[in-house]
Design a protein around this motif. Structure first.
Motif, short mmCIF file in Angstrom:
data_model
loop_
_atom_site.label_atom_id
_atom_site.label_comp_id
_atom_site.label_asym_id
_atom_site.label_seq_id
_atom_site.Cartn_x
_atom_site.Cartn_y
_atom_site.Cartn_z
N GLU A 68 -5.60 0.73 -3.74
CA GLU A 68 -4.44 -0.16 -3.76
C GLU A 68 -3.12 0.56 -3.48
OE1 GLU A 68 -7.75 -2.28 -5.47
OE2 GLU A 68 -6.96 -0.27 -5.87
N PHE A 69 -3.07 1.86 -3.73
CA PHE A 69 -1.85 2.62 -3.49
C PHE A 69 -1.73 3.07 -2.02
CE2 PHE A 69 -1.92 2.81 -8.06
CZ PHE A 69 -0.57 2.92 -8.41
N ARG A 70 -2.72 2.72 -1.20
CA ARG A 70 -2.67 3.11 0.22
C ARG A 70 -2.45 1.93 1.16
NH1 ARG A 70 -7.49 4.70 1.55
NH2 ARG A 70 -8.59 4.68 -0.45
N TYR A 71 -2.20 0.74 0.61
CA TYR A 71 -1.90 -0.41 1.45
C TYR A 71 -0.42 -0.41 1.83
CZ TYR A 71 -6.39 -2.73 0.55
OH TYR A 71 -7.72 -3.05 0.51
N ARG A 72 -0.15 -0.89 3.04
CA ARG A 72 1.23 -1.02 3.52
C ARG A 72 1.32 -2.23 4.45
NH1 ARG A 72 1.11 2.58 0.38
NH2 ARG A 72 2.12 4.63 0.46
N PHE A 73 2.56 -2.64 4.70
CA PHE A 73 2.84 -3.61 5.76
C PHE A 73 3.28 -2.83 6.99
CE2 PHE A 73 3.85 -6.24 1.95
CZ PHE A 73 2.91 -7.24 2.14
N GLU A 74 2.66 -3.12 8.14
CA GLU A 74 3.06 -2.51 9.41
C GLU A 74 3.20 -3.62 10.45
OE1 GLU A 74 3.96 0.42 10.03
OE2 GLU A 74 3.16 1.69 8.42
N ASP A 75 4.43 -3.79 10.95
CA ASP A 75 4.70 -4.84 11.95
C ASP A 75 4.22 -6.20 11.47
OD1 ASP A 75 5.77 -2.94 13.75
OD2 ASP A 75 3.76 -2.42 14.45
N GLY A 76 4.42 -6.46 10.18
CA GLY A 76 4.06 -7.75 9.61
C GLY A 76 2.61 -7.88 9.21
N LYS A 77 1.80 -6.90 9.55
CA LYS A 77 0.38 -6.92 9.22
C LYS A 77 0.09 -6.07 8.00
CE LYS A 77 -0.70 -7.39 14.15
NZ LYS A 77 -1.39 -6.78 15.32
N VAL A 78 -1.00 -6.40 7.30
CA VAL A 78 -1.45 -5.59 6.17
C VAL A 78 -2.40 -4.53 6.69
CG1 VAL A 78 -2.74 -5.58 4.00
CG2 VAL A 78 -1.21 -7.49 4.54
N VAL A 79 -2.14 -3.27 6.32
CA VAL A 79 -3.00 -2.17 6.76
C VAL A 79 -3.37 -1.30 5.57
CG1 VAL A 79 -1.87 -2.17 9.03
CG2 VAL A 79 -1.11 -0.57 7.27
N LEU A 80 -4.44 -0.55 5.75
CA LEU A 80 -4.89 0.41 4.74
C LEU A 80 -4.95 1.79 5.37
CD1 LEU A 80 -6.05 1.08 1.92
CD2 LEU A 80 -8.32 0.56 2.84
N TYR A 81 -4.13 2.70 4.86
CA TYR A 81 -4.12 4.07 5.37
C TYR A 81 -5.29 4.86 4.81
CZ TYR A 81 0.44 3.99 7.68
OH TYR A 81 1.47 3.73 8.55
N ASP A 82 -5.77 5.80 5.62
CA ASP A 82 -6.86 6.64 5.15
C ASP A 82 -6.37 7.74 4.20
OD1 ASP A 82 -5.50 8.04 7.08
OD2 ASP A 82 -7.27 8.85 8.07
N GLN A 83 -5.13 8.18 4.38
CA GLN A 83 -4.53 9.18 3.51
C GLN A 83 -3.02 9.01 3.50
OE1 GLN A 83 -4.59 13.37 4.71
NE2 GLN A 83 -4.98 13.98 2.59
N ILE A 84 -2.43 9.26 2.33
CA ILE A 84 -0.99 9.19 2.19
C ILE A 84 -0.44 10.60 1.93
CG2 ILE A 84 0.92 8.18 0.88
CD1 ILE A 84 -0.67 6.14 2.48
#
Length: 209
Positions: A68-84
């Motif tokens: 849950e700490f790796r989710y972000r909004f990018e260009d209005g979309k929800v994305v999940l990063y592999d690493q922060i």
């Protein structure tokens, strides 16, 4: 920069909760609590490592382990990063002005601390162009006061979902060395249970470093 994958909102279990909080007037919220660093502090001193860089690395490692700490909004979309990775403020004691320093995460604490020190030392500008990138955790140490609560400036951007971590001046109580700690998150992605998981993981990491 880290890679990410776009989330399919048609099948994502959190889609409704995300949308509800995304439309809130203030979708970010913060929680403050205390961490016991009685084991962590002497271990870091023995290694000759920076307390600040060591704590940033420890928090980042724990937060990365919780999806849950790796989710972000990018260009209005929800994305999940592999690493922060990490972004922290660092004070110039002569000017009393801080700069924002971005450092890539490393598995090894020692390697990260060395890289952070080198990056900070070689950075002259206060706010680099990459200061506001999404694939980081933001850290803003506040070591002058043992706070019980802390708030932050509001950019007004509802989709700003980068977690922000702070800590205050540590102190002794009942045989423990306690560190005031604060985390600010976006409610579209992070609920109280996830902050609870972070607090548990972080305390375990501090106890076993």
């Amino acid at each position: 920069m880290s890679t990410y994958r776009e989330i399919d909102l048609q099948t994502w279990k959190r889609a409704l909760h995300c949308q509800v909080f995304r439309n809130s007037a203030q979708p970010q919220y913060g929680v403050s609590f205390e961490l016991d660093i009685a084991n962590f502090l002497p271990k870091i001193r023995e290694k000759g490592l920076s307390f600040t860089f060591s704590l940033i690395h420890t928090v980042t490692k724990c937060a990365n382990s919780i999806e849950e700490f790796r989710y972000r909004f990018e260009d209005g979309k929800v994305v999940l990063y592999d690493q922060i990775h990490t972004s922290f403020t660092y004070l110039n004691p002569e000017t009393e002005l801080f700069k924002v320093v971005n450092v890539e995460m490393r598995d090894s604490l020692e390697e990260y601390a060395a890289l952070a020190a080198e990056t900070e030392r070689n950075q002259a500008c206060y706010f680099p162009e990459t200061a506001m990138r999404s694939d980081v955790y933001q850290f803003s140490p506040f070591p002058w006061v043992s706070f019980t609560h802390i708030s932050h400036t509001d950019s007004g951007k509802k989709d700003s979902a980068t977690p922000l971590f702070d800590w205050g001046k540590y102190f002794e109580r009942d045989g423990k060395i306690l560190l005031p700690f604060s985390v600010q998150v976006h409610h579209s992605f992070v609920d109280g249970i996830h902050i609870g998981k972070l607090a548990e993981a972080l305390q375990h990491a501090l106890d076993t470093i």
